[in-house]
Write a protein that holds these residues in place. Structure first.
Motif, PDB file in Angstrom:
ATOM      1  N   LEU A   1      33.526 -39.705  30.039  1.00 28.70           N
ATOM      2  CA  LEU A   1      34.917 -39.337  30.301  1.00 28.70           C
ATOM      3  C   LEU A   1      35.869 -39.999  29.313  1.00 28.70           C
ATOM      4  O   LEU A   1      36.775 -39.355  28.774  1.00 28.70           O
ATOM      5  CB  LEU A   1      35.301 -39.719  31.728  1.00 28.70           C
ATOM      6  CG  LEU A   1      36.766 -39.465  32.141  1.00 28.70           C
ATOM      7  CD1 LEU A   1      37.083 -37.971  32.062  1.00 28.70           C
ATOM      8  CD2 LEU A   1      37.026 -39.981  33.551  1.00 28.70           C
ATOM      9  N   GLU A   2      35.672 -41.280  29.046  1.00 32.64           N
ATOM     10  CA  GLU A   2      36.639 -42.024  28.239  1.00 32.64           C
ATOM     11  C   GLU A   2      36.676 -41.572  26.782  1.00 32.64           C
ATOM     12  O   GLU A   2      37.718 -41.662  26.139  1.00 32.64           O
ATOM     13  CB  GLU A   2      36.340 -43.520  28.325  1.00 32.64           C
ATOM     14  CG  GLU A   2      36.626 -44.099  29.702  1.00 32.64           C
ATOM     15  CD  GLU A   2      36.341 -45.587  29.797  1.00 32.64           C
ATOM     16  OE1 GLU A   2      36.984 -46.258  30.630  1.00 32.64           O
ATOM     17  OE2 GLU A   2      35.472 -46.072  29.048  1.00 32.64           O
ATOM     18  N   THR A   3      35.556 -41.089  26.238  1.00 36.69           N
ATOM     19  CA  THR A   3      35.543 -40.649  24.841  1.00 36.69           C
ATOM     20  C   THR A   3      36.037 -39.214  24.675  1.00 36.69           C
ATOM     21  O   THR A   3      36.238 -38.755  23.551  1.00 36.69           O
ATOM     22  CB  THR A   3      34.118 -40.752  24.240  1.00 36.69           C
ATOM     23  OG1 THR A   3      33.226 -39.954  25.020  1.00 36.69           O
ATOM     24  CG2 THR A   3      33.651 -42.199  24.221  1.00 36.69           C
ATOM     25  N   TYR A   4      36.220 -38.522  25.781  1.00 39.19           N
ATOM     26  CA  TYR A   4      36.722 -37.147  25.711  1.00 39.19           C
ATOM     27  C   TYR A   4      38.217 -37.170  25.400  1.00 39.19           C
ATOM     28  O   TYR A   4      39.000 -37.809  26.108  1.00 39.19           O
ATOM     29  CB  TYR A   4      36.473 -36.416  27.032  1.00 39.19           C
ATOM     30  CG  TYR A   4      36.933 -34.972  27.031  1.00 39.19           C
ATOM     31  CD1 TYR A   4      36.054 -33.947  26.715  1.00 39.19           C
ATOM     32  CD2 TYR A   4      38.238 -34.635  27.340  1.00 39.19           C
ATOM     33  CE1 TYR A   4      36.457 -32.628  26.704  1.00 39.19           C
ATOM     34  CE2 TYR A   4      38.669 -33.315  27.335  1.00 39.19           C
ATOM     35  CZ  TYR A   4      37.774 -32.320  27.014  1.00 39.19           C
ATOM     36  OH  TYR A   4      38.195 -31.011  27.001  1.00 39.19           O
TER      37      TYR A   4
ATOM     38  N   LEU B   1      40.510 -39.107  34.833  1.00 37.43           N
ATOM     39  CA  LEU B   1      40.012 -37.731  34.871  1.00 37.43           C
ATOM     40  C   LEU B   1      41.164 -36.734  35.051  1.00 37.43           C
ATOM     41  O   LEU B   1      41.261 -35.741  34.317  1.00 37.43           O
ATOM     42  CB  LEU B   1      39.005 -37.608  36.011  1.00 37.43           C
ATOM     43  CG  LEU B   1      38.185 -36.318  36.169  1.00 37.43           C
ATOM     44  CD1 LEU B   1      36.959 -36.600  37.036  1.00 37.43           C
ATOM     45  CD2 LEU B   1      38.983 -35.193  36.808  1.00 37.43           C
ATOM     46  N   LEU B   2      42.025 -36.987  36.019  1.00 39.94           N
ATOM     47  CA  LEU B   2      43.129 -36.066  36.294  1.00 39.94           C
ATOM     48  C   LEU B   2      44.129 -36.021  35.141  1.00 39.94           C
ATOM     49  O   LEU B   2      44.647 -34.953  34.801  1.00 39.94           O
ATOM     50  CB  LEU B   2      43.832 -36.463  37.592  1.00 39.94           C
ATOM     51  CG  LEU B   2      43.016 -36.253  38.878  1.00 39.94           C
ATOM     52  CD1 LEU B   2      43.743 -36.846  40.075  1.00 39.94           C
ATOM     53  CD2 LEU B   2      42.739 -34.765  39.097  1.00 39.94           C
TER      54      LEU B   2
ATOM     55  N   MET C   1      34.460 -28.885  36.328  1.00 39.11           N
ATOM     56  CA  MET C   1      33.120 -28.656  36.892  1.00 39.11           C
ATOM     57  C   MET C   1      32.136 -29.739  36.476  1.00 39.11           C
ATOM     58  O   MET C   1      31.173 -30.014  37.186  1.00 39.11           O
ATOM     59  CB  MET C   1      32.601 -27.284  36.448  1.00 39.11           C
ATOM     60  CG  MET C   1      32.981 -26.167  37.396  1.00 39.11           C
ATOM     61  SD  MET C   1      32.085 -24.627  37.037  1.00 39.11           S
ATOM     62  CE  MET C   1      30.414 -25.114  37.425  1.00 39.11           C
ATOM     63  N   VAL C   2      32.363 -30.337  35.309  1.00 42.74           N
ATOM     64  CA  VAL C   2      31.492 -31.412  34.835  1.00 42.74           C
ATOM     65  C   VAL C   2      31.862 -32.744  35.478  1.00 42.74           C
ATOM     66  O   VAL C   2      31.018 -33.438  36.069  1.00 42.74           O
ATOM     67  CB  VAL C   2      31.570 -31.547  33.296  1.00 42.74           C
ATOM     68  CG1 VAL C   2      30.873 -32.828  32.828  1.00 42.74           C
ATOM     69  CG2 VAL C   2      30.961 -30.327  32.622  1.00 42.74           C
ATOM     70  N   HIS C   3      33.121 -33.115  35.360  1.00 45.52           N
ATOM     71  CA  HIS C   3      33.503 -34.503  35.644  1.00 45.52           C
ATOM     72  C   HIS C   3      33.789 -34.813  37.111  1.00 45.52           C
ATOM     73  O   HIS C   3      33.592 -35.961  37.535  1.00 45.52           O
ATOM     74  CB  HIS C   3      34.702 -34.887  34.770  1.00 45.52           C
ATOM     75  CG  HIS C   3      34.357 -34.998  33.323  1.00 45.52           C
ATOM     76  ND1 HIS C   3      33.756 -36.113  32.793  1.00 45.52           N
ATOM     77  CD2 HIS C   3      34.488 -34.107  32.297  1.00 45.52           C
ATOM     78  CE1 HIS C   3      33.556 -35.928  31.495  1.00 45.52           C
ATOM     79  NE2 HIS C   3      33.979 -34.718  31.174  1.00 45.52           N
ATOM     80  N   LEU C   4      34.244 -33.847  37.887  1.00 48.90           N
ATOM     81  CA  LEU C   4      34.502 -34.150  39.306  1.00 48.90           C
ATOM     82  C   LEU C   4      33.218 -34.478  40.065  1.00 48.90           C
ATOM     83  O   LEU C   4      33.137 -35.534  40.712  1.00 48.90           O
ATOM     84  CB  LEU C   4      35.242 -33.002  39.975  1.00 48.90           C
ATOM     85  CG  LEU C   4      36.744 -33.157  40.171  1.00 48.90           C
ATOM     86  CD1 LEU C   4      37.326 -31.968  40.907  1.00 48.90           C
ATOM     87  CD2 LEU C   4      37.079 -34.449  40.912  1.00 48.90           C
TER      88      LEU C   4
ATOM     89  N   GLN D   1      31.940 -38.178  41.695  1.00 51.83           N
ATOM     90  CA  GLN D   1      31.759 -38.250  43.154  1.00 51.83           C
ATOM     91  C   GLN D   1      32.901 -39.041  43.805  1.00 51.83           C
ATOM     92  O   GLN D   1      32.682 -40.050  44.483  1.00 51.83           O
ATOM     93  CB  GLN D   1      30.417 -38.910  43.492  1.00 51.83           C
ATOM     94  CG  GLN D   1      29.185 -38.120  43.089  1.00 51.83           C
ATOM     95  CD  GLN D   1      28.853 -37.002  44.076  1.00 51.83           C
ATOM     96  OE1 GLN D   1      28.708 -37.233  45.274  1.00 51.83           O
ATOM     97  NE2 GLN D   1      28.746 -35.795  43.556  1.00 51.83           N
ATOM     98  N   PRO D   2      34.153 -38.591  43.627  1.00 53.21           N
ATOM     99  CA  PRO D   2      35.275 -39.364  44.169  1.00 53.21           C
ATOM    100  C   PRO D   2      35.383 -39.327  45.691  1.00 53.21           C
ATOM    101  O   PRO D   2      36.072 -40.156  46.282  1.00 53.21           O
ATOM    102  CB  PRO D   2      36.497 -38.697  43.527  1.00 53.21           C
ATOM    103  CG  PRO D   2      36.053 -37.300  43.248  1.00 53.21           C
ATOM    104  CD  PRO D   2      34.604 -37.399  42.894  1.00 53.21           C
TER     105      PRO D   2
END
Length: 451
Positions: free
Chosen positions: A111-114, A269-270, A287-290, A294-295
């Motif tokens: 997530l962080e490198t995106y 993410l948001l 669809m990938v990151h949520l 697993q929030p």
């Protein structure tokens, strides 16, 4: 644009042949109609042979042996779902027994490198292809015009297909009867019925609030709350960040367990999701990151599937309904993200699933009735009036209707009054979320009216 010779060469070099969808994936700059015309001409000239019918129709070089037929491969993917070499690599790894796979935790780097609008999960040619597939006649209309126009069909298809991916055994016909008439299917458990109704409420939540819904905590929490109502062991977990560790069944993936870390990553993410400009990239990113993060305590994948439709609703593109997506294929694609941090398998499935969805909706769009302009213009007034009437069962309904339309121009007043009365007559448990009502309130109102 690719030349006819280049396209023909691609087909001739494909040993097993190609569907038109697979061919366009390799030549995204060629319009579908042009590719179909070329293919028909080459078949007439005996350069190619066509095998099969409909969406699975393949084209291959004349004189080559046809591959062995297979509707569903042993890995759970339908034969028409074209998998890249990278995707097959993911499948091979995941088909090992769980004990042979290396336990992994949440990898923040994914997530962080995106970087929104700089790095992409969907390559530019693929995004162009998706845009061509999903284009509708409402592209220049206000946000949500198309999703509102197809809402009745959308509620059935997306509720049924998404629930099916969770093992729900309702048929599509059962789902239609439940959503349209409030008729519960015989022999089905309350959990399955609740799951379908929750999908319906959640879809309505997005469509009816399209002007304000976005990738923010308010929208996401309320979306999860709608999907999880009456389904979680602890009702306090509905629409709330997960407060405990969870395990993923039949997987070696271990999500984050510290609530503060989950909350921090959800914020990132948001923020990134909200910055993405392309609706398909935004859809696939969610669809990938949520589900990977697993929030929530449960119902993360369902939440991601509906959230993935939000950018498509806003852009008046065809929805992603997940019709005919094999449960096993979807599970493997998600596990590829969980255990390997890789999106290729999910990406291949996303492309196939979206093409399947667009075939359904582009086929019916010419038959869609135009939304009633009065119902659209006064939808907030109609909803509030219905809510006021049902939540005050001791008051005379007609008097409340007449009071509500006092401010409506005289030319529209009687029509709006009639619309409200019609909506009252159609009230059942399956539409209550639209008005912010509960089943108990409807029962109390019907009892007071002697119904």
């Amino acid at each position: 644009m690719s030349t006819a010779a280049q396209v023909l060469d691609t087909v001739l070099n494909a040993t097993a042949g190609l569907t038109i969808g697979e061919l366009l994936l390799q030549h995204p700059d060629v319009p579908r109609r042009t590719a179909q015309r070329w293919l028909n001409e080459w078949v007439k000239e005996n350069k190619l042979v066509a095998v099969g019918t409909g969406r699975t129709r393949h084209y291959r070089a004349s004189g080559t042996a046809a591959p062995a037929p297979a509707e569903v491969r042993t890995d759970g993917f339908h034969a028409s779902i074209q998998l890249s070499v990278d995707s097959l690599d993911i499948v091979t790894y995941l088909e090992q027994p769980v004990v042979a796979r290396r336990p992994v935790g949440y990898q923040r780097d994914l997530l962080e490198t995106y970087q929104p609008n700089v790095t992409f999960h969907l390559a530019e040619p693929l995004r162009r292809q998706l845009h061509r597939m999903g284009r509708t006649a409402a592209m220049l209309s206000p946000a949500g015009t198309y999703s509102r126009a197809i809402l009745n069909r959308l509620l059935i298809d997306l509720s049924w297909a998404s629930s099916h991916l969770e093992g729900n055994t309702y048929s599509r016909l059962d789902t239609r009867k439940l959503i349209e008439y409030g008729q519960v299917a015989q022999g089905k458990g309350t959990l399955e019925t609740q799951m379908i109704l929750n999908h319906k409420s959640a879809i309505e939540l997005l469509v009816e609030n399209i002007e304000t819904a976005g990738f923010n905590r308010f929208t996401l929490m309320n979306l999860h709350s709608a999907l999880s109502e009456n389904l979680l062991p602890n009702p306090a977990d509905e629409g709330r960040i997960r407060q405990h560790a969870v395990e993923i069944g039949k997987s070696v993936y271990r999500p984050l367990s510290v609530p503060q870390q989950i909350d921090e990553m959800l914020g990132i993410l948001l923020e990134k999701a909200g910055q993405i400009l392309d609706p398909f990239e935004q859809s696939f990113f969610v669809m990938v990151h949520l589900p990977y993060l697993q929030p929530f305590a449960d119902i993360n994948k369902r939440t991601s599937r509906l959230a993935a439709n939000l950018p498509l609703f806003r852009a008046n593109l065809c929805p992603l309904t997940f019709l005919d997506v094999p449960e096993r294929a979807y599970s493997l694609a998600i596990l590829g993200v969980y255990e390997m941090g890789r999106v290729e398998l999910l990406r291949d499935l996303y492309l196939w699933a979206y093409e399947r969805s667009t075939q359904e909706y582009l086929a019916i769009k010419q038959d869609l009735a135009e939304p009633d302009p009065l119902r659209l213009a006064y939808r907030d007034l109609i909803k509030q009036t219905i809510r006021d009437i049902v939540s005050q069962p001791t008051l005379e309904p007609l008097a409340l209707v007449q009071r509500a339309v006092v401010g409506v121009p005289e030319t529209d007043r009687s029509n709006i009054q009639s619309l409200i009365v019609q909506e009252l007559g159609r009230l059942h448990e399956g539409v209550l979320a639209r008005y912010g009502l509960r089943p108990a309130e409807l029962l109390a109102w019907k009892a007071a009216q002697g119904r």
